[in-house]
Write an enzyme that holds these catalytic residues in place. Structure first.
Site, PDB file in Angstrom:
ATOM      1  N   ASP A  13      22.019 -60.077  43.958  1.00  0.00           N
ATOM      2  CA  ASP A  13      22.575 -60.565  42.757  1.00  0.00           C
ATOM      3  C   ASP A  13      21.873 -61.494  42.054  1.00  0.00           C
ATOM      4  O   ASP A  13      20.913 -62.049  42.483  1.00  0.00           O
ATOM      5  CB  ASP A  13      23.948 -61.078  43.247  1.00  0.00           C
ATOM      6  CG  ASP A  13      23.991 -62.220  44.249  1.00  0.00           C
ATOM      7  OD1 ASP A  13      22.891 -62.392  44.797  1.00  0.00           O
ATOM      8  OD2 ASP A  13      24.935 -62.877  44.303  1.00  0.00           O
TER       9      ASP A  13
ATOM     10  N   TYR B 277      20.240 -65.091  40.421  1.00  0.00           N
ATOM     11  CA  TYR B 277      20.246 -66.464  40.850  1.00  0.00           C
ATOM     12  C   TYR B 277      21.309 -67.156  40.490  1.00  0.00           C
ATOM     13  O   TYR B 277      22.033 -67.187  39.308  1.00  0.00           O
ATOM     14  CB  TYR B 277      19.156 -67.222  40.456  1.00  0.00           C
ATOM     15  CG  TYR B 277      17.647 -66.645  40.781  1.00  0.00           C
ATOM     16  CD1 TYR B 277      17.228 -66.395  42.068  1.00  0.00           C
ATOM     17  CD2 TYR B 277      16.821 -66.099  39.777  1.00  0.00           C
ATOM     18  CE1 TYR B 277      16.136 -66.136  42.552  1.00  0.00           C
ATOM     19  CE2 TYR B 277      15.518 -65.431  40.352  1.00  0.00           C
ATOM     20  CZ  TYR B 277      15.142 -65.442  41.619  1.00  0.00           C
ATOM     21  OH  TYR B 277      14.043 -64.919  42.107  1.00  0.00           O
TER      22      TYR B 277
ATOM     23  N   PHE C 197      14.928 -60.973  41.021  1.00  0.00           N
ATOM     24  CA  PHE C 197      13.774 -62.012  41.307  1.00  0.00           C
ATOM     25  C   PHE C 197      13.076 -62.827  40.182  1.00  0.00           C
ATOM     26  O   PHE C 197      12.304 -63.597  40.387  1.00  0.00           O
ATOM     27  CB  PHE C 197      12.664 -61.229  42.048  1.00  0.00           C
ATOM     28  CG  PHE C 197      13.020 -60.286  43.413  1.00  0.00           C
ATOM     29  CD1 PHE C 197      13.173 -61.093  44.452  1.00  0.00           C
ATOM     30  CD2 PHE C 197      13.380 -58.936  43.475  1.00  0.00           C
ATOM     31  CE1 PHE C 197      13.696 -60.719  45.659  1.00  0.00           C
ATOM     32  CE2 PHE C 197      13.804 -58.591  44.638  1.00  0.00           C
ATOM     33  CZ  PHE C 197      13.865 -59.383  45.732  1.00  0.00           C
TER      34      PHE C 197
ATOM     35  N   HIS D 183      12.799 -58.640  53.360  1.00  0.00           N
ATOM     36  CA  HIS D 183      13.058 -59.072  52.114  1.00  0.00           C
ATOM     37  C   HIS D 183      11.901 -60.473  52.040  1.00  0.00           C
ATOM     38  O   HIS D 183      11.510 -60.895  53.078  1.00  0.00           O
ATOM     39  CB  HIS D 183      14.440 -60.094  52.227  1.00  0.00           C
ATOM     40  CG  HIS D 183      14.895 -60.355  50.808  1.00  0.00           C
ATOM     41  ND1 HIS D 183      14.475 -61.499  50.494  1.00  0.00           N
ATOM     42  CD2 HIS D 183      15.544 -59.717  50.068  1.00  0.00           C
ATOM     43  CE1 HIS D 183      14.961 -61.862  49.173  1.00  0.00           C
ATOM     44  NE2 HIS D 183      15.785 -60.673  48.969  1.00  0.00           N
TER      45      HIS D 183
END
Length: 238
Positions: free
Chosen positions: A79, A81, A92, A203
């Site tokens: 989702d 920031y 990202f 991740h």
């Protein structure tokens, strides 16, 4: 936000502000009852004074910068920031002038190690250049409440973004799907591995990057696959 959300239900002109190829691929989803309910929940939150990110005009930014027919690579995030000024509709990525968050710093470190290139000298975390080359920077959840990570999980966005992933899998060929972390890897069942390349790793978060993200070499592997299939490789560091 309201001006954008009115395009998300069948009660209006059913004309979402989204790139034409994506509009065609996802029109059934935009007309579904699920989207009406999602709109209602978002409007309710805004009316109660909650701040939602990203800005309204950037909710579909990933789709608009990377047309359906131009997608070469998919990098799936969870989702947006949740800090002020960070989210701008690309997984990202952060806007110009915003310091790269830790996960993005680790992505740049892996690019440098993998490709023997230096990260951007300005430490710019804006990945729009990737998006314009065909890298779909897609969050599975397209909005978030300020300061509340994952606050819009199960609100309804996942049905739309799952449909986007499946549409790419079904209607396109030779796309690289980069699935980093458990959440992204749960989407693997939507992808036809006989037509596309799926690359998995932990991740890039500081909590897991040392468990296999560093050294995964996904950026060179992606470009090798694209070249093998007569596609232009991605310039990961311009």
């Amino acid at each position: 936000m309201l001006n954008l959300l009115i395009y998300m239900t069948a009660e209006t002109t059913l004309n979402p502000q989204i790139e034409e190829g994506w509009k065609k691929a996802l029109m059934e989803e935009f007309g579904a009852e699920n989207m009406k309910e999602l709109k209602g929940k978002l409007v309710e939150e805004m009316n109660s004074g909650m701040v939602i990110y990203p800005p309204a005009k950037q909710i579909f930014q990933a789709f608009n910068l990377t047309p359906f027919d131009k997608v070469k690579v998919v990098i799936l995030g969870q989702d947006p920031y949740h800090g002020k000024g960070q989210a701008h509709g690309l997984s990202f990525s952060v806007p110009d002038g915003v310091n790269p968050p830790p996960s993005l710093v680790n992505i740049f470190k892996e690019i440098e190690s993998d490709l023997a290139v230096k990260p951007p000298k300005t430490k710019n975390g804006n990945l729009e250049s990737w998006a314009k080359q065909g890298v779909l920077l897609l969050n599975a959840i397209l909005t978030v409440r300020a300061s509340q990570p994952a606050s819009h999980r199960n609100l309804g966005w996942e049905k739309l973004t799952n449909a986007a992933i499946k549409a790419l899998s079904d209607k396109r060929e030779h796309i690289v799907f980069l699935l980093w972390g458990k959440f992204a890897q749960e989407k693997e069942s939507l992808i036809d591995a006989s037509k596309h390349l799926i690359l998995k790793a932990p991740h890039p978060s500081p909590y897991s990057a040392n468990s296999g993200f560093f050294g995964c070499r996904h950026f060179s592997k992606t470009n090798d696959y694209l070249l093998k299939n007569n596609q232009t490789p991605i310039e990961w560091c311009e």
